[in-house]
Design a protein around this motif. Structure first.
Motif, short mmCIF file in Angstrom:
data_model
loop_
_atom_site.label_atom_id
_atom_site.label_comp_id
_atom_site.label_asym_id
_atom_site.label_seq_id
_atom_site.Cartn_x
_atom_site.Cartn_y
_atom_site.Cartn_z
N PHE A 43 0.81 -1.21 0.00
CA PHE A 43 0.00 0.00 0.00
C PHE A 43 0.84 1.27 0.00
O PHE A 43 0.54 2.22 -0.70
CB PHE A 43 -0.99 -0.02 1.17
CG PHE A 43 -2.30 -0.53 0.70
CD1 PHE A 43 -2.41 -1.81 0.16
CD2 PHE A 43 -3.43 0.26 0.71
CE1 PHE A 43 -3.60 -2.27 -0.36
CE2 PHE A 43 -4.63 -0.19 0.21
CZ PHE A 43 -4.71 -1.46 -0.33
N GLU A 44 1.90 1.24 0.78
CA GLU A 44 2.82 2.39 0.78
C GLU A 44 3.43 2.59 -0.60
O GLU A 44 3.52 3.71 -1.09
CB GLU A 44 3.95 2.16 1.79
CG GLU A 44 3.60 2.59 3.20
CD GLU A 44 4.64 2.14 4.20
OE1 GLU A 44 5.86 2.15 3.87
OE2 GLU A 44 4.25 1.76 5.32
N GLY A 45 3.85 1.49 -1.23
CA GLY A 45 4.46 1.56 -2.56
C GLY A 45 3.50 2.12 -3.59
O GLY A 45 3.83 3.04 -4.35
N MET A 46 2.26 1.58 -3.59
CA MET A 46 1.26 2.03 -4.57
C MET A 46 0.87 3.48 -4.33
O MET A 46 0.65 4.25 -5.28
CB MET A 46 0.02 1.13 -4.49
CG MET A 46 0.23 -0.26 -5.06
SD MET A 46 -1.26 -1.28 -4.81
CE MET A 46 -1.29 -2.21 -6.35
N ASN A 47 0.78 3.85 -3.07
CA ASN A 47 0.39 5.22 -2.73
C ASN A 47 1.49 6.21 -3.13
O ASN A 47 1.19 7.28 -3.69
CB ASN A 47 0.12 5.30 -1.22
CG ASN A 47 -0.68 6.54 -0.84
OD1 ASN A 47 -1.12 7.29 -1.71
ND2 ASN A 47 -0.86 6.75 0.45
N GLU A 48 2.72 5.85 -2.89
CA GLU A 48 3.86 6.70 -3.26
C GLU A 48 3.90 6.90 -4.78
O GLU A 48 4.13 8.01 -5.26
CB GLU A 48 5.14 5.98 -2.80
CG GLU A 48 6.35 6.88 -2.64
CD GLU A 48 7.54 6.08 -2.11
OE1 GLU A 48 8.58 6.05 -2.78
OE2 GLU A 48 7.40 5.46 -1.03
N TYR A 49 3.66 5.81 -5.52
CA TYR A 49 3.63 5.88 -6.98
C TYR A 49 2.53 6.85 -7.44
O TYR A 49 2.73 7.67 -8.33
CB TYR A 49 3.38 4.49 -7.55
CG TYR A 49 3.45 4.43 -9.05
CD1 TYR A 49 4.61 4.00 -9.69
CD2 TYR A 49 2.36 4.77 -9.85
CE1 TYR A 49 4.69 3.94 -11.07
CE2 TYR A 49 2.42 4.72 -11.22
CZ TYR A 49 3.59 4.30 -11.83
OH TYR A 49 3.65 4.23 -13.20
N PHE A 50 1.38 6.74 -6.79
CA PHE A 50 0.24 7.59 -7.16
C PHE A 50 0.54 9.07 -6.89
O PHE A 50 0.24 9.94 -7.71
CB PHE A 50 -1.00 7.16 -6.37
CG PHE A 50 -2.27 7.85 -6.82
CD1 PHE A 50 -2.99 7.39 -7.89
CD2 PHE A 50 -2.73 8.99 -6.16
CE1 PHE A 50 -4.15 8.02 -8.31
CE2 PHE A 50 -3.88 9.64 -6.57
CZ PHE A 50 -4.60 9.15 -7.64
N LYS A 51 1.16 9.32 -5.74
CA LYS A 51 1.49 10.71 -5.38
C LYS A 51 2.47 11.31 -6.38
O LYS A 51 2.41 12.49 -6.70
CB LYS A 51 2.11 10.75 -3.98
CG LYS A 51 1.07 10.67 -2.86
CD LYS A 51 1.77 10.80 -1.51
CE LYS A 51 0.88 10.39 -0.37
NZ LYS A 51 1.68 10.05 0.83
N LYS A 52 3.41 10.47 -6.85
CA LYS A 52 4.43 10.93 -7.78
C LYS A 52 3.88 11.17 -9.18
O LYS A 52 4.24 12.11 -9.86
CB LYS A 52 5.54 9.87 -7.85
CG LYS A 52 6.92 10.39 -7.49
CD LYS A 52 7.97 9.31 -7.73
CE LYS A 52 8.53 8.79 -6.43
NZ LYS A 52 9.41 7.64 -6.60
N THR A 53 2.99 10.24 -9.62
CA THR A 53 2.59 10.25 -11.04
C THR A 53 1.14 10.66 -11.26
O THR A 53 0.73 10.91 -12.40
CB THR A 53 2.76 8.85 -11.66
OG1 THR A 53 1.85 7.96 -10.98
CG2 THR A 53 4.17 8.32 -11.50
N GLY A 54 0.35 10.67 -10.18
CA GLY A 54 -1.08 10.94 -10.34
C GLY A 54 -1.85 9.78 -10.94
O GLY A 54 -3.01 9.91 -11.30
#
Lengths: 345, 345
Positions: free
Chosen positions: A194-205
């Protein structure tokens, strides 16, 4: 080993290790499991000998209580039952209170949870990959239905669906089955994901799994799903089946797409079996925690992960959590893509 | 498997999976490793047959280059050599630049690193636990010296020291040896451990491993070390040897205490062997990242983790990162504490 007999009267417990930073299930009942494998090789079990198999049709009385069957008559095609040797107990009264224990300032909670078995077929010798897509779809629907039932229990935080095929992949029974383990905690790999997916989302939208399109990693695709070898596959020939449309929770996914998913799962299992000489394997449904709403999870996307057991973990992997994969994902995808098998109906 | 031959010309690479949120090493060379184990059982190898073992004294020319030996003459007692099948390459020129690859927005870096082997004894049939404490101390000093050498390479972030004993614990050679893998990243289990220890420190103002005192979990102790089964042991009969005084980095620990540590390690290995029927095992040194100073790490404490291989991981563990341990730590500690063995010199 005298400790096991000392353990038998104790209740399961979850303990949090502040150093390793993860929860561990302590479950004395698991030490008592029998096995019907003669050796660690799945080929050495006798698939025709069902006289003593409690999962076979006609032997229902030897099992722990049934939760439901499909269809609901004596000629069932699948059954969901309680695990006779559950890792967690559904009978621990009261809420999951944390307690300080053992004189060390670490957390422990009662081992409350559900541990169920899905008997995928009434016949001993029929494995999941031998079944028709619509019957595999029924197995997937059974996972969905059971998670929906469990989701009403507020203290359950996550349900791990998994299948162990072959003794060296962790199976203790050769009759085709899978399991659900419903936990009162969110396990560490799920938090990390979840942390990984969330971080990716924050970076790329964007959601990391809505994005996957790389041709070199593709194995196959159908109307609503794609199957790939992930870009940084932890294990050699690891495969992911991903729904194309964004979806955070497996158990909220459309019923009418489960047969299609069953067909793609069957195809992946047959490709793996053919190209890798019928290896032991695991599959897992990687979904989202129960108490978080779909609308809040624009970054979380469920998928089905298939892992052939080709190499064991040693001290390096155990110590570091970092895996060594000898096969580049684009090479593995090519090997799996180029097996020609018909999509079975 | 045609993919392996395709791989052989490629360089190792590290890729970060944004979903699983961890680094994976892709290393085609690892697929080429030979094994001298006839079966998966360490007992089935022939410990007397050293004619073809490159780790035996007299066969040094069959090995990859030597880094150092102790003592530095033909009658060595231990050698540190390069791994002939390294997971990472020490020969990749230039810095570890991140690159976007494969059309997917994920990170990859060149597989730069060091992968060394410590040949613990010149004689094929002598295992680590058969050696005298002072010679085990020399092996521990060799780890320390080699980490100190590697620490001067700025792009190396962490060194994992580990030992695999027995084929099912990941060993490919039966001659007693251990390994160091020096990584250009901090692996996920190390990050998780650091977060856990730091969180504990913030909550309590104390280091989580300086605190361990519980009598029920104690196996044994010496002047400067204690050995315990941890409160939330991930694996049955897992053991930790912990220095009593706060210390964040193994390679900065006092040289003059390594023989004492060797004695306690030997005792733990012998207790494990006696009580658990000589199981395959791993041990790992759990230390701190290289580029962080000791003075900044009031929460991080190194330890030596020993794990007998008694049960494999299945889909549940693989999917969730949560382990099921059938033996309560206090019971395991009792079983190990109550074996009477003399502390060997």
């Amino acid at each position: 080993m005298s400790s096991q007999s000392q353990n038998t009267g104790r209740r399961p417990e979850l303990r949090h290790d502040p150093v390793a930073n993860r929860w561990v299930i302590f479950s004395p009942a698991r030490a008592k499991r029998p096995t019907d494998f003669k050796s660690k090789s799945p080929q050495n079990s006798n698939p025709g000998d069902n006289s003593s198999c409690p999962f076979c049709i006609g032997n229902e009385h030897e099992c722990a209580p049934e939760i439901f069957r499909v269809p609901s008559d004596p000629n069932w095609k699948l059954r969901v039952i309680e695990n006779l040797y559950p890792a967690l107990s559904r009978n621990i009264e009261g809420p999951c209170e944390e307690k300080e224990d053992m004189g060390v300032p670490a957390r422990a909670i009662a081992g409350f949870g559900f541990h169920d078995v899905v008997i995928e077929n009434p016949v001993h010798s029929v494995h999941l990959c031998d079944m028709e897509a619509r019957d595999i779809g029924q197995v997937l629907l059974a996972y969905k239905k059971r998670i929906q039932q469990i989701a009403s229990v507020e203290s359950i935080k996550y349900v791990q669906v998994f299948k162990n095929h072959g003794a060296s992949a962790g199976a203790s029974m050769s009759h085709s089955h899978s399991q659900l383990l419903a936990l009162p905690i969110i396990p560490s790999a799920v938090s990390a994901r979840f942390e990984g997916m969330n971080e990716y989302f924050k970076k790329t939208g964007k959601c990391s799994l809505c994005e996957v399109q790389a041709k070199e990693l593709l194995i196959d695709e159908s109307t609503h799903f794609i199957s790939i070898v992930p870009f940084a596959a932890t294990y050699p020939f690891e495969m992911w089946i991903i729904p194309r449309a964004h979806s955070s929770h497996f158990h909220e996914f459309d019923c009418d797409k489960m047969v299609e998913l069953g067909g793609l799962l069957k195809l992946m299992l047959r490709k793996m079996s053919l190209q890798l000489n019928n290896p032991p394997f695991n599959f897992m449904i990687q979904t989202s925690p129960l108490q978080v709403k779909e609308s809040e999870l624009s970054y979380a996307h469920w998928f089905l992960q298939i892992v052939p057991q080709l190499s064991g973990a040693g001290g390096f992997e155990m110590g570091s959590g970092c895996y060594i994969n000898p096969v580049f994902p684009e090479d593995a995808a090519k090997v799996l893509r180029e097996v020609n098998l018909p999509v079975a109906g």
